[in-house]
Design an enzyme around this catalytic site. Structure first.
Site, PDB file in Angstrom:
ATOM      1  N   GLY A 296       0.835  -1.208   0.000  1.00 29.30           N
ATOM      2  CA  GLY A 296       0.000   0.000   0.000  1.00 29.30           C
ATOM      3  C   GLY A 296       0.865   1.252   0.000  1.00 29.30           C
TER       4      GLY A 296
ATOM      5  CB  THR B 182       3.541   1.030   6.765  1.00 28.93           C
ATOM      6  OG1 THR B 182       2.172   0.901   7.171  1.00 28.93           O
ATOM      7  CG2 THR B 182       4.413   0.785   7.968  1.00 28.93           C
ATOM      8  CB  ILE B 183      -0.208   5.187   7.068  1.00 26.92           C
ATOM      9  CG1 ILE B 183      -1.208   4.036   6.875  1.00 26.92           C
ATOM     10  CG2 ILE B 183       0.011   5.963   5.781  1.00 26.92           C
ATOM     11  CD1 ILE B 183      -2.640   4.508   6.652  1.00 26.92           C
ATOM     12  CG  ASP B 184      -0.615   0.212   8.850  1.00 29.80           C
ATOM     13  OD1 ASP B 184      -1.496   1.081   8.698  1.00 29.80           O
ATOM     14  OD2 ASP B 184      -0.550  -0.821   8.149  1.00 29.80           O
TER      15      ASP B 184
ATOM     16  CG  MET C 196      -6.857   2.657   7.235  1.00 25.33           C
ATOM     17  SD  MET C 196      -5.983   2.895   5.661  1.00 25.33           S
ATOM     18  CE  MET C 196      -7.187   2.257   4.503  1.00 25.33           C
TER      19      MET C 196
ATOM     20  CG  HIS D 266      -7.910   3.647   0.863  1.00 26.76           C
ATOM     21  ND1 HIS D 266      -9.021   2.875   1.105  1.00 26.76           N
ATOM     22  CD2 HIS D 266      -6.871   2.786   0.690  1.00 26.76           C
ATOM     23  CE1 HIS D 266      -8.684   1.590   1.059  1.00 26.76           C
ATOM     24  NE2 HIS D 266      -7.392   1.510   0.812  1.00 26.76           N
ATOM     25  CG  LEU D 267     -10.436  10.600   3.087  1.00 25.46           C
ATOM     26  CD1 LEU D 267     -11.402  11.210   4.099  1.00 25.46           C
ATOM     27  CD2 LEU D 267     -10.067  11.617   2.021  1.00 25.46           C
TER      28      LEU D 267
HETATM   29  O1  F6P Z   1      -0.935  -1.040   5.598  1.00 29.01           O
HETATM   30  C1  F6P Z   1      -1.512   0.162   5.218  1.00 29.01           C
HETATM   31  C2  F6P Z   1      -3.023   0.036   5.152  1.00 29.01           C
HETATM   32  O2  F6P Z   1      -3.552   1.289   4.782  1.00 29.01           O
HETATM   33  C3  F6P Z   1      -3.678  -0.486   6.432  1.00 29.01           C
HETATM   34  O3  F6P Z   1      -3.795   0.503   7.418  1.00 29.01           O
HETATM   35  C4  F6P Z   1      -4.982  -0.996   5.890  1.00 29.01           C
HETATM   36  O4  F6P Z   1      -5.529  -2.016   6.702  1.00 29.01           O
HETATM   37  C5  F6P Z   1      -4.595  -1.548   4.539  1.00 29.01           C
HETATM   38  O5  F6P Z   1      -3.386  -0.922   4.165  1.00 29.01           O
HETATM   39  C6  F6P Z   1      -5.623  -1.323   3.469  1.00 29.01           C
HETATM   40  O6  F6P Z   1      -5.169  -1.952   2.324  1.00 29.01           O
HETATM   41  P1  F6P Z   1      -5.846  -1.759   0.893  1.00 29.01           P
HETATM   42  O7  F6P Z   1      -5.434  -0.407   0.382  1.00 29.01           O
HETATM   43  O8  F6P Z   1      -5.310  -2.869   0.091  1.00 29.01           O
HETATM   44  O9  F6P Z   1      -7.337  -1.817   1.121  1.00 29.01           O
END
Ligand code: F6P
Length: 356
Positions: free
Chosen positions: A11, A138-140, A182, A280-281
């Site tokens: 992502g 990663t944003i996570d 997220m 996704h914002l």
């Molecule tokens: O790992 C980044 C992330 O945005 C997570 O926070 C989220 O669960 C996942 O990717 C969403 O993935 P996708 O864009 O494939 O729906």
């Protein structure tokens, strides 16, 4: 003179382009040639999948979201989806083809920018002899061994801004607002944005919650004349004895816990309760200045690793420095919120409920 390749996998996160620019310019300034592989590793297996990276191609991209190389989270060379003549799909191991293509292009090194999935792939390719340096994105913020990943603080800014905006409308209508953020199975975004945005309840996967405790907090506020509440819930949060919510269980795509909670809180308290999922914002738009800085530092540090012949490693933020650690260490486990850490303690001292 070296010839290096860069790719972005998984992502997207704000700051990918800043890493690409820093790595490209650092390499060009050493007299090296730089190429981008499109869509993670897929570009190595397709006609036209490799693009030269020059001063011109990386000009003006530090602040731009997304990635000029494209990305995919279905590009694992060890399990590439292939469509069969009958329309069904199966996965095949194309790692040997990827390494052969890499060698045929005459690349000396790969800078692989990605999250835990992409870094695990990089680790496995390194085991097969690919000279690779990983860069954590990663944003996570759930990558072990680095204090921060780029993208995270921008996602926190976006979530905090959303919480600020929801405060006034929640107060005006005397509603409970549930904001789902997220973060996969880590609660970093929920915790940081929740504390910064002064949420009343923060629910994270590291602390399974009880709905009655959440409702208790809402009603305590009500009794004090605070007839609204803001609840921030991480997409991976789940109740004691329960499971996380998935929008697509087969693909293990998290989401939906905010809606579930809103129904439960509304039913139990009689308060009008609304849910909003930011989804996704949180990954879109420009990186903030700190994410740009980390990303630029990571890109330049990755090139220094290549110069020193240090491979199978990942760049990591180790304040005040940038360091490198073995990829093996970085992917060994997921970095979760320490529940006895200072940020959780601060939130508790401020009266925030974690639903426990
Ligand atoms: O790992 C980044 C992330 O945005 C997570 O926070 C989220 O669960 C996942 O990717 C969403 O993935 P996708 O864009 O494939 O729906």
């Amino acid at each position: 003179m070296k010839k290096i390749a860069i790719n972005t996998g998984g992502g997207d996160a704000q700051g990918l382009n800043a890493v690409i620019r820093a790595a490209t310019l650092s390499a060009i300034n050493r007299g090296w040639e730089v190429y981008g592989i499109r869509r993670a590793y897929q570009g190595l297996l397709e006609e036209g999948g490799i693009m030269p990276l020059t001063q011109d191609t990386v000009r003006g991209i530090t602040h731009v979201g997304g990635t000029i190389l494209g990305t995919t989270n279905r590009g694992n060379p060890f399990a590439m989806p292939v469509t069969l003549p009958d329309g069904t799909t199966k996965t095949v191991d194309r790692s040997a083809d990827v390494i052969t293509a890499f060698e045929e292009h005459g690349f000396d090194a790969l800078i692989a920018i990605g999250g835990d999935g992409s870094l695990t792939i990089a680790r496995d390719l390194a085991k097969q002899g690919l000279p690779v340096v990983g860069v954590p994105k990663t944003i996570d913020n759930d990558i072990e061994g680095t204090t921060l990943t780029f993208g995270f603080l921008t996602a926190v800014d976006i979530a905090t801004d959303a919480i600020d905006r929801l405060h006034s409308t929640a107060q005006a209508h005397e509603r409970v607002m549930v904001v789902e953020v997220m973060g996969r199975h880590a609660g970093w975004i929920a915790l940081f944005a929740g504390v910064a945005g002064t949420a009343d309840v923060i629910l994270i996967p590291e602390i399974p919650y009880r709905v009655d405790k959440v409702c208790q907090k809402v009603m305590e506020r009500e009794e004090r004349g605070r007839r609204f509440a803001i609840i921030v819930v991480a997409e991976g949060a789940y109740p004691v004895g329960g499971e996380p919510s998935f929008t697509d269980p087969e693909a293990q795509r998290l989401g939906g816990v905010g809606e579930v909670l809103a129904r439960q809180i509304g039913g139990a308290t009689g308060k009008e309760t609304r849910a909003l999922a930011l989804r996704h914002l949180q990954r879109g738009g420009s990186p903030n200045s700190y994410d740009r800085l980390i990303a630029l530092r990571f890109g330049a540090a990755a090139v220094r690793c290549v110069e020193q012949g240090e491979f199978g490693c990942m760049i990591a933020l180790d304040p005040p420095d940038v360091a490198s650690i073995p990829l093996e260490e970085a992917v060994a486990r997921q970095k979760l919120v320490p529940i006895d850490g200072d940020v959780v303690a601060t939130a508790r001292d401020l009266g925030v409920s974690f639903g426990d």
